[in-house]
Design an enzyme around this catalytic site. Sequence first.
Site, PDB file in Angstrom:
ATOM      1  N   GLN A  11     -14.693  -5.824 -69.687  1.00 19.28           N
ATOM      2  CA  GLN A  11     -14.011  -5.549 -70.961  1.00 19.28           C
ATOM      3  C   GLN A  11     -13.079  -4.329 -70.866  1.00 19.28           C
ATOM      4  O   GLN A  11     -11.973  -4.360 -71.410  1.00 19.28           O
ATOM      5  CB  GLN A  11     -14.955  -5.466 -72.155  1.00 19.28           C
ATOM      6  N   ASP A  35     -15.024  -6.034 -53.764  1.00 18.18           N
ATOM      7  CA  ASP A  35     -16.396  -5.639 -54.098  1.00 18.18           C
ATOM      8  C   ASP A  35     -16.519  -4.155 -53.747  1.00 18.18           C
ATOM      9  O   ASP A  35     -16.460  -3.788 -52.571  1.00 18.18           O
ATOM     10  CB  ASP A  35     -17.364  -6.505 -53.273  1.00 18.18           C
ATOM     11  N   ALA A  59     -18.650  -1.863 -62.765  1.00 20.41           N
ATOM     12  CA  ALA A  59     -19.995  -1.297 -62.936  1.00 20.41           C
ATOM     13  C   ALA A  59     -21.024  -2.407 -63.082  1.00 20.41           C
ATOM     14  O   ALA A  59     -20.681  -3.549 -63.379  1.00 20.41           O
ATOM     15  CB  ALA A  59     -20.034  -0.404 -64.181  1.00 20.41           C
ATOM     16  N   TYR A  60     -22.275  -2.032 -62.889  1.00 20.04           N
ATOM     17  CA  TYR A  60     -23.414  -2.893 -63.215  1.00 20.04           C
ATOM     18  C   TYR A  60     -23.840  -2.446 -64.606  1.00 20.04           C
ATOM     19  O   TYR A  60     -24.327  -1.324 -64.781  1.00 20.04           O
ATOM     20  CB  TYR A  60     -24.538  -2.673 -62.207  1.00 20.04           C
ATOM     21  N   THR A  61     -23.635  -3.286 -65.623  1.00 17.87           N
ATOM     22  CA  THR A  61     -23.810  -2.827 -67.015  1.00 17.87           C
ATOM     23  C   THR A  61     -24.972  -3.501 -67.747  1.00 17.87           C
ATOM     24  O   THR A  61     -25.140  -3.269 -68.943  1.00 17.87           O
ATOM     25  CB  THR A  61     -22.501  -3.058 -67.812  1.00 17.87           C
ATOM     26  N   THR A 100     -21.602   7.203 -68.548  1.00 12.56           N
ATOM     27  CA  THR A 100     -22.235   6.767 -69.790  1.00 12.56           C
ATOM     28  C   THR A 100     -23.020   7.871 -70.505  1.00 12.56           C
ATOM     29  O   THR A 100     -23.512   8.812 -69.863  1.00 12.56           O
ATOM     30  CB  THR A 100     -23.200   5.596 -69.465  1.00 12.56           C
ATOM     31  N   ASP A 101     -23.180   7.703 -71.804  1.00 13.46           N
ATOM     32  CA  ASP A 101     -24.061   8.554 -72.609  1.00 13.46           C
ATOM     33  C   ASP A 101     -25.520   8.423 -72.150  1.00 13.46           C
ATOM     34  O   ASP A 101     -26.333   9.304 -72.418  1.00 13.46           O
ATOM     35  CB  ASP A 101     -23.949   8.155 -74.085  1.00 13.46           C
ATOM     36  N   TYR A 124     -30.559   2.276 -65.473  1.00 17.79           N
ATOM     37  CA  TYR A 124     -29.087   2.198 -65.569  1.00 17.79           C
ATOM     38  C   TYR A 124     -28.515   3.617 -65.642  1.00 17.79           C
ATOM     39  O   TYR A 124     -27.592   3.968 -64.894  1.00 17.79           O
ATOM     40  CB  TYR A 124     -28.707   1.374 -66.801  1.00 17.79           C
ATOM     41  N   LYS A 128     -26.078   5.529 -62.946  1.00 21.05           N
ATOM     42  CA  LYS A 128     -24.754   6.051 -63.316  1.00 21.05           C
ATOM     43  C   LYS A 128     -24.664   7.556 -63.009  1.00 21.05           C
ATOM     44  O   LYS A 128     -23.626   8.047 -62.580  1.00 21.05           O
ATOM     45  CB  LYS A 128     -24.470   5.788 -64.803  1.00 21.05           C
TER      46      LYS A 128
HETATM   47  N1  NAI Z   1     -20.268  -1.472 -72.341  1.00 18.42           N
HETATM   48  C1  NAI Z   1     -20.749  -0.343 -72.846  1.00 18.42           C
HETATM   49  O1  NAI Z   1     -21.243  -0.294 -73.976  1.00 18.42           O
HETATM   50  C2  NAI Z   1     -20.701   0.911 -72.050  1.00 18.42           C
HETATM   51  C3  NAI Z   1     -20.065   0.941 -70.826  1.00 18.42           C
HETATM   52  N2  NAI Z   1     -20.014   2.113 -70.105  1.00 18.42           N
HETATM   53  C4  NAI Z   1     -19.317   2.140 -68.818  1.00 18.42           C
HETATM   54  O2  NAI Z   1     -17.978   1.716 -69.048  1.00 18.42           O
HETATM   55  C5  NAI Z   1     -17.468   1.074 -67.887  1.00 18.42           C
HETATM   56  C6  NAI Z   1     -16.848  -0.254 -68.258  1.00 18.42           C
HETATM   57  O3  NAI Z   1     -17.859  -1.097 -68.789  1.00 18.42           O
HETATM   58  P1  NAI Z   1     -17.532  -2.554 -69.364  1.00 18.42           P
HETATM   59  O4  NAI Z   1     -16.104  -2.881 -69.153  1.00 18.42           O
HETATM   60  O5  NAI Z   1     -18.103  -2.619 -70.711  1.00 18.42           O
HETATM   61  O6  NAI Z   1     -18.437  -3.424 -68.373  1.00 18.42           O
HETATM   62  P2  NAI Z   1     -18.312  -4.966 -67.988  1.00 18.42           P
HETATM   63  O7  NAI Z   1     -19.679  -5.378 -67.595  1.00 18.42           O
HETATM   64  O8  NAI Z   1     -17.614  -5.721 -69.056  1.00 18.42           O
HETATM   65  O9  NAI Z   1     -17.356  -4.933 -66.725  1.00 18.42           O
HETATM   66  C7  NAI Z   1     -17.781  -4.497 -65.465  1.00 18.42           C
HETATM   67  C8  NAI Z   1     -16.998  -5.272 -64.422  1.00 18.42           C
HETATM   68  O10 NAI Z   1     -17.388  -4.789 -63.140  1.00 18.42           O
HETATM   69  C9  NAI Z   1     -17.419  -5.905 -62.279  1.00 18.42           C
HETATM   70  N3  NAI Z   1     -18.265  -5.619 -61.123  1.00 18.42           N
HETATM   71  C10 NAI Z   1     -19.612  -5.666 -61.040  1.00 18.42           C
HETATM   72  N4  NAI Z   1     -20.008  -5.390 -59.788  1.00 18.42           N
HETATM   73  C11 NAI Z   1     -18.881  -5.163 -59.062  1.00 18.42           C
HETATM   74  C12 NAI Z   1     -18.636  -4.840 -57.716  1.00 18.42           C
HETATM   75  N5  NAI Z   1     -19.636  -4.694 -56.828  1.00 18.42           N
HETATM   76  N6  NAI Z   1     -17.354  -4.674 -57.305  1.00 18.42           N
HETATM   77  C13 NAI Z   1     -16.344  -4.821 -58.183  1.00 18.42           C
HETATM   78  N7  NAI Z   1     -16.500  -5.149 -59.475  1.00 18.42           N
HETATM   79  C14 NAI Z   1     -17.768  -5.305 -59.918  1.00 18.42           C
HETATM   80  C15 NAI Z   1     -17.956  -7.044 -63.123  1.00 18.42           C
HETATM   81  O11 NAI Z   1     -17.589  -8.296 -62.562  1.00 18.42           O
HETATM   82  C16 NAI Z   1     -17.268  -6.781 -64.449  1.00 18.42           C
HETATM   83  O12 NAI Z   1     -16.038  -7.494 -64.526  1.00 18.42           O
HETATM   84  C17 NAI Z   1     -18.648   0.993 -66.909  1.00 18.42           C
HETATM   85  O13 NAI Z   1     -18.577   2.069 -66.009  1.00 18.42           O
HETATM   86  C18 NAI Z   1     -19.860   1.159 -67.798  1.00 18.42           C
HETATM   87  O14 NAI Z   1     -20.970   1.684 -67.092  1.00 18.42           O
HETATM   88  C19 NAI Z   1     -20.549   3.280 -70.579  1.00 18.42           C
HETATM   89  C20 NAI Z   1     -21.203   3.302 -71.784  1.00 18.42           C
HETATM   90  C21 NAI Z   1     -21.336   2.124 -72.616  1.00 18.42           C
END
Ligand code: NAI
Length: 293
Positions: A11, A35, A59-61, A100-101, A124, A128
């Site tokens: 996202q 990767d 990320a691994y979320t 992350t928080d 998680y 992080k």
């Molecule tokens: N979603 C949330 O509510 C929150 C997110 N975050 C952080 O924000 C950042 C963005 O999160 P989102 O976009 O929501 O997560 P998301 O889960 O939507 O996207 C993460 C992407 O990383 C990719 N991915 C996973 N393993 C991978 C690898 N080994 N190599 C390359 N790509 C890989 C996935 O395919 C996915 O497209 C992350 O660092 C997350 O930890 C922090 C706090 C809250």
Amino acid sequence: MRVLLTGAYGQLGRSLLDRVPAAWVLLACGSAELDITDRAAVERVVKKFRPDVILNAAAYTAVDKAETDRVRAMKVNAIGPENLALAARDVGARLIHISTDYVFDGSKKTPYLESDQPCPINFYGLSKWEGEKRVFAVLPQAIVIRTSWVFSEYGSNFVKTMLRLAATRTELSVVNDQVGCPTYAGDLAMAMIALASAEQAQGIYHYCGDVAVSWCEFAQAIFVVTQQDTVVKGISSGQYPTAAVRPLNSVMNCTRLQEAGVTPSDWQACLLLARLSLSSVFTPPEPGVKVLH
Ligand SMILES: NC(=O)C1=CN([C@@H]2O[C@H](COP(=O)(O)OP(=O)(O)OC[C@H]3O[C@@H](n4cnc5c(N)ncnc54)[C@H](O)[C@@H]3O)[C@@H](O)[C@H]2O)C=CC1
């Protein structure tokens, strides 16, 4: 400016793709193309493309799944960012990584500052935090943005879950003793874009929404904006047990980033603006590696 975006189809990645300045030469890689846990592949791509800045949205979320899928979570959230930092150092690139928080335990009574000591209470958050430490050990001048409760038109998030549940139920029970700041991924993307051009910026920054709410209040705000009469009943975390424990206070202070000229996410306005696309299911094709500009 040459920019490498990893995790391009999550996202945040998609929100960045919608907003990157036309003048950037962008290499956008999803997990299939790069990767980040593969050190040799990261090194190869970075050496070939020679970015000025690397934006890591990968990320691994899966917070609950991370409790049992520990090796994978640690690989993606700690070793992956370390690989990016090593490659960035080799070519003299800057790195903007997202954390992350959930690195905090939530016991503080006031908003968390960048200088507060992390003390994660779930795996998680631990993975992080390990990622943050590994990034700074390799590249002290890197940028780490800690964010919280991210939502957008893309991927899966709390807003979409609430809308999906409301389609079949008239009453929902939602946790009311965890407080945090929702963050619109588009605003977070703009904050990353601003920092990408701010050569002096480095270290940890907190970035989240400007109004703190409980999950229950967040759900109520979603139904007000989408004009649904779904009743939201508040329950305690104890009444909704999950594999991963969540911090009770997730509120972060964003003053440091504000002083750098970036305003906190006006998540209520964004919810209103995004409400139509939020309710539709977005399933774009998985694109390959490409230079967009
Ligand atoms: N979603 C949330 O509510 C929150 C997110 N975050 C952080 O924000 C950042 C963005 O999160 P989102 O976009 O929501 O997560 P998301 O889960 O939507 O996207 C993460 C992407 O990383 C990719 N991915 C996973 N393993 C991978 C690898 N080994 N190599 C390359 N790509 C890989 C996935 O395919 C996915 O497209 C992350 O660092 C997350 O930890 C922090 C706090 C809250």
